[in-house]
Design a protein around this motif. Structure first.
Motif: not given
Length: 266
Positions: A51-52, A55-56, A58, A86, A88, A97, A132
């Motif tokens: 998941q990181s 989260d990282m 962009e 990133a 979505r 995500d 992910y």
């Protein structure tokens, strides 16, 4: 033109990774390189995708991409590096995500030359990259020009799909940049070398195969000429290799073995 292979050991400290990339760019610029190539996940990496990574991630106009573009402009060198883009999306259970595993190609003036989202995700050896990471919605070849040559972008597991390399060559690529974090395992180093050489021989192209170092990956980055000869290979430590390449070598190989003209199955 002159190309630099940058074999690095990215970790989870993004600032440290970006500083490392800048240091390698400065070194390559001093050596007169036109283009420096880094592995996938250059901006953030660890032994398992989790998941990181989401989260990282962009957008491509975010701080990580901006710093990479500023670094390219500062040293006047084209840069290819892997980052987390990133994304979505919505699935049947609501919003979820995932990130794109993206290669960003940047010109020596800091402009964006190309972006490639990884097509083939590594759901092998007990890994589930697709949990992910989101595959490119449109599996199309991505090329860019630099120093009078055309480059095709591939990411790690893509190397096992010869049709992508052929499509890139058909699109004009003279050099395949295979940016990787090749997962270690039984016979994986041998497969890495064999597949990279095969993609060069099949298509009459240079292959610049650049990987992260152990323990996350295997290292052994290499530049292979259009006849399958390893011009330079690195070991398992962080290092660079700077070499000259020429479209003449591509043309000579394709004249000797004109497979692009002989092949009949499309």
């Amino acid at each position: 033109m002159r190309i630099t292979l940058a074999q690095i050991d990215s970790g989870t400290d993004v600032d440290r990774n970006l500083d490392l990339i800048a240091d390698y760019c400065a070194r390559a610029a001093r050596e007169g390189s036109d283009l420096i190539v880094f592995p996938e996940y250059s901006s953030y990496e660890k032994s398992r995708v989790d998941q990181s990574f989401v989260d990282m991630a962009e957008p491509l106009d975010g701080p990580v991409a901006a710093k990479l573009q500023a670094t390219a402009a500062r040293y006047g060198i084209a840069v290819v590096a892997g980052l987390l883009e990133a994304s979505r999306e919505r699935d049947g259970s609501g919003e979820r995500d995932r990130a794109f595993n993206t290669l960003l190609a940047i010109g020596p003036d800091g402009s964006r030359l190309a972006g490639y989202r990884k097509i083939h995700l590594f759901d092998c050896q007990g890994f589930r990259e697709s949990d992910y990471i989101k595959a490119a919605p449109e599996p199309v070849p991505v090329t860019f020009s630099c120093g009078g040559m055309t480059f095709g972008l591939m990411t790690c597991y893509d190397l096992r799909f010869p049709e992508l390399a052929r499509i890139l060559a058909d699109a004009g690529a003279e050099v395949l940049l295979v940016c990787s974090s090749w997962v270690p395992g039984t016979a994986k180093t041998e497969q890495w070398a064999t597949l990279a050489k095969a993609r060069a021989i099949e298509n009459g192209v240079y292959v610049a195969a650049v990987s992260q170092t152990p323990p996350v990956s295997i290292g052994y980055s290499m530049l292979i000429d259009p006849l399958g000869t390893v011009l330079h290979g690195l070991g398992t430590e962080p290092a660079t290799a700077t070499l000259d390449i020429s479209p003449d070598a591509v043309q000579a190989a394709r004249e000797q073995f004109p497979t692009w003209r002989h092949h009949r199955i499309h």
